[in-house]
Design a protein around this motif. Sequence first.
Motif, PDB file in Angstrom:
ATOM      1  N   ASP A  54       1.095  -0.987  -0.369  1.00 10.99           N
ATOM      2  CA  ASP A  54       0.084  -0.238  -0.309  1.00 10.99           C
ATOM      3  C   ASP A  54       1.111   1.458   0.316  1.00 10.99           C
ATOM      4  OD1 ASP A  54      -2.418  -0.603  -0.540  1.00 10.99           O
ATOM      5  OD2 ASP A  54      -3.353  -0.473   2.024  1.00 10.99           O
ATOM      6  N   TYR A  65      -6.958   6.835  -1.362  1.00  8.30           N
ATOM      7  CA  TYR A  65      -8.236   6.963   0.195  1.00  8.30           C
ATOM      8  C   TYR A  65      -8.664   7.784  -0.591  1.00  8.30           C
ATOM      9  CZ  TYR A  65      -5.341   2.805   0.724  1.00  8.30           C
ATOM     10  OH  TYR A  65      -5.016   1.715   0.200  1.00  8.30           O
ATOM     11  N   THR A  70     -12.801   8.107   4.769  1.00  8.36           N
ATOM     12  CA  THR A  70     -11.897   7.791   6.048  1.00  8.36           C
ATOM     13  C   THR A  70     -11.825   8.683   7.432  1.00  8.36           C
ATOM     14  OG1 THR A  70      -9.891   9.017   4.678  1.00  8.36           O
ATOM     15  CG2 THR A  70     -10.204   6.698   4.713  1.00  8.36           C
ATOM     16  N   TYR A  79      -0.358   7.225   5.094  1.00  9.05           N
ATOM     17  CA  TYR A  79      -0.721   5.994   5.599  1.00  9.05           C
ATOM     18  C   TYR A  79      -2.265   6.228   6.298  1.00  9.05           C
ATOM     19  CZ  TYR A  79      -0.805   0.288   5.603  1.00  9.05           C
ATOM     20  OH  TYR A  79      -1.361  -1.045   5.416  1.00  9.05           O
ATOM     21  N   GLU A  83      -6.332   1.501   6.888  1.00  7.12           N
ATOM     22  CA  GLU A  83      -6.008   0.424   6.108  1.00  7.12           C
ATOM     23  C   GLU A  83      -5.280  -0.002   6.991  1.00  7.12           C
ATOM     24  OE1 GLU A  83      -5.927  -0.903   1.466  1.00  7.12           O
ATOM     25  OE2 GLU A  83      -6.912  -0.095   3.213  1.00  7.12           O
TER      26      GLU A  83
END
Length: 122
Positions: A54, A65, A70, A79, A83
């Motif tokens: 990722d 994303y 999120t 990150y 995830e």
Amino acid sequence: MTFAWDQWQYLILMAGCLAITLPLEWLLDARVYRRPLRAFQAVLVTVIVFSVWDVIAIGFDLWTYSPRFTTGIMLPFDYPVEELVFFVVIPLCSLLTYEAVGTVLAWLSKRRPSRRKEGDDA
């Protein structure tokens, strides 16, 4: 101020996955949470491999994303925390399911009458 449910959907879904599979630990004797070191070892491989994947994909702008779904909580290398949670929760749920199915199959094989005839050696 309104609560933005959209940004919590990913984490709510992960909590739902855990909640649905958690009873397998006791109802079908999955023994995943009762063996934490084994569960940790199994999940760790997944977390490492797919997190690296990722991070590389994010770094090369191969995917992103949605900030809509999120929380915006970011770990190093941009990150999303969701995830990481995914790569912990889904393997745990998979282990629970796998172990529960194994238990059910063992129960069924004990209940099934033997097909051997008396006097057969095999």
